[in-house]
Write an enzyme that holds these catalytic residues in place. Structure first.
Site, mmCIF file in Angstrom:
data_model
loop_
_atom_site.group_PDB
_atom_site.id
_atom_site.type_symbol
_atom_site.label_atom_id
_atom_site.label_comp_id
_atom_site.label_asym_id
_atom_site.label_seq_id
_atom_site.Cartn_x
_atom_site.Cartn_y
_atom_site.Cartn_z
ATOM 1 N N ARG A 267 -67.244 53.598 5.819
ATOM 2 C CA ARG A 267 -66.006 54.456 5.165
ATOM 3 C C ARG A 267 -66.148 56.027 5.368
ATOM 4 N NH1 ARG A 267 -64.978 52.424 -0.625
ATOM 5 N NH2 ARG A 267 -63.309 54.086 -0.261
ATOM 6 N N ARG B 60 -66.388 58.470 8.002
ATOM 7 C CA ARG B 60 -65.849 58.324 9.430
ATOM 8 C C ARG B 60 -66.384 59.538 10.224
ATOM 9 N NH1 ARG B 60 -61.626 57.557 5.700
ATOM 10 N NH2 ARG B 60 -60.945 59.325 5.680
ATOM 11 N N ASN C 6 -74.030 63.911 11.642
ATOM 12 C CA ASN C 6 -74.687 65.562 11.692
ATOM 13 C C ASN C 6 -75.018 65.665 10.025
ATOM 14 O OD1 ASN C 6 -72.390 66.806 10.067
ATOM 15 N ND2 ASN C 6 -71.185 66.305 11.774
ATOM 16 N N LEU C 7 -75.886 66.837 9.997
ATOM 17 C CA LEU C 7 -76.455 67.188 8.785
ATOM 18 C C LEU C 7 -75.488 67.629 7.783
ATOM 19 C CD1 LEU C 7 -79.248 67.323 7.273
ATOM 20 C CD2 LEU C 7 -79.394 70.025 8.368
ATOM 21 N N ARG C 8 -74.274 68.062 7.963
ATOM 22 C CA ARG C 8 -73.283 68.328 6.960
ATOM 23 C C ARG C 8 -72.714 66.989 6.536
ATOM 24 N NH1 ARG C 8 -68.175 72.357 7.853
ATOM 25 N NH2 ARG C 8 -67.736 72.993 5.672
ATOM 26 N N GLN D 9 -69.113 49.779 3.028
ATOM 27 C CA GLN D 9 -69.249 51.114 2.385
ATOM 28 C C GLN D 9 -69.619 52.102 2.940
ATOM 29 O OE1 GLN D 9 -70.576 50.970 -2.250
ATOM 30 N NE2 GLN D 9 -71.299 48.897 -1.486
ATOM 31 N N LEU D 10 -70.717 52.029 3.812
ATOM 32 C CA LEU D 10 -71.198 52.879 4.905
ATOM 33 C C LEU D 10 -70.145 53.517 5.887
ATOM 34 C CD1 LEU D 10 -73.895 54.553 5.871
ATOM 35 C CD2 LEU D 10 -74.296 52.381 6.889
ATOM 36 N N ARG E 32 -73.409 58.859 -2.462
ATOM 37 C CA ARG E 32 -74.001 57.435 -2.211
ATOM 38 C C ARG E 32 -75.461 57.647 -3.120
ATOM 39 N NH1 ARG E 32 -69.766 54.055 -1.728
ATOM 40 N NH2 ARG E 32 -68.509 54.726 0.119
#
Length: 277
Positions: free
Chosen positions: A113, A115, A195-197, A110-111, A206
């Site tokens: 995904r 990308r 990155n933070l975004r 799941q993680l 999640r």
């Protein structure tokens, strides 16, 4: 489709919605043993970097050397306001690296995904297998553990999977083929850089109560790791890092929202940003 079938379909949808609303709360109290999440590195002076990047849009005196002159006061004066306008592309200039240990391959799938991130994961060729303590090797959901008979069946099957894996390898089959017998519950380790975004996007989906319980716990632990750092904690509030309901002010899951979820999620989020971890 005739009206009778439409009514039947609508009734089934209403029943499914009521059922779905109850499911997440089955896992609310779940605390996953063996899970470890650690923020190991991030962009030096991340909030100053983001603020400096934001100022290029309208600060006439902006220059490369201005980065060294950006103070905490500048950050507090400019960054919350810019983010309040919805200008979030600036968040991409700050990068965070987390180490995650003890999650299942179910959760790591799941993680990955998400990308817009970088991942390096433990090879299954070199994992540690312990038939005497299967929970050292596999993740077993709390719902299974609460059923003693079913729990024993799970552990038996997992021990047999380990034994067959080792027998297959002992008979000359390469580990990369022997691993096909292992369940998705096998634990893994993974390094994640976002990155933070993208991190905000990840947490929005999640950390939601309706996310699968294991990835949800990872998401909240990542948020807690950020909250531990005095220099980072303010960005949680300014960028509204957390489930989407935090930034939107309402639950986008609408009728699928578990009862009382919005209030409890907001209280949990506020408790994280208001205390030193």
């Amino acid at each position: 489709m005739d009206k009778r079938k439409l009514k039947q379909g609508y009734a089934l949808l209403k029943f499914s919605t009521r059922l779905i609303r109850r499911v997440p709360f089955l896992f609310r109290v779940c605390v996953m043993d063996g899970l470890k999440v650690k923020l190991v590195n991030y962009t030096p002076k991340p909030l100053e970097t983001v603020t400096w990047a934001a100022l290029i849009s309208y600060w006439e005196e902006w220059e490369s050397e201005a980065f060294e002159r950006v103070t905490r006061t500048d950050v507090e004066n400019h960054l919350p306001r810019v983010l309040g306008y919805g200008h979030e592309s600036i968040l991409e200039h700050a990068v965070f690296t987390f180490a995650i240990e003890g999650i299942s391959r179910v959760a790591s799938h799941q993680l990955i995904r998400h990308r817009i991130a970088s991942y390096t994961q433990q090879s299954q060729r070199y994992i540690k297998l312990n038939p005497e303590d299967v929970e050292e090797t596999f993740v077993i959901p709390e719902g299974v553990k609460e059923n003693p008979e079913l729990y024993e069946k799970w552990k038996k099957l997992m021990r047999e999977a380990i034994e067959l894996y080792e027998e297959t390898y002992a008979r000359g089959i390469h580990q990369e083929d022997a691993r096909f017998i292992l369940p998705q519950a096998v634990r893994t380790k993974i390094v994640v850089t976002m990155n933070l975004r993208e991190l905000k996007h990840f947490l929005g989906l999640r950390a939601c109560e309706r996310a699968q319980w294991e990835i949800r716990e990872v998401a909240w632990k990542m948020l807690e790791e950020i909250a531990k750092r005095d220099d980072l904690r303010p960005i949680i509030k300014w960028a509204k890092l957390g489930p989407r309901c935090i930034s939107l002010g309402y639950c986008p899951e609408r009728e699928l929202m578990p009862p009382g979820c919005l209030k409890m999620t907001k209280e949990k989020w506020k408790s994280i940003i208001s205390r030193k971890m």
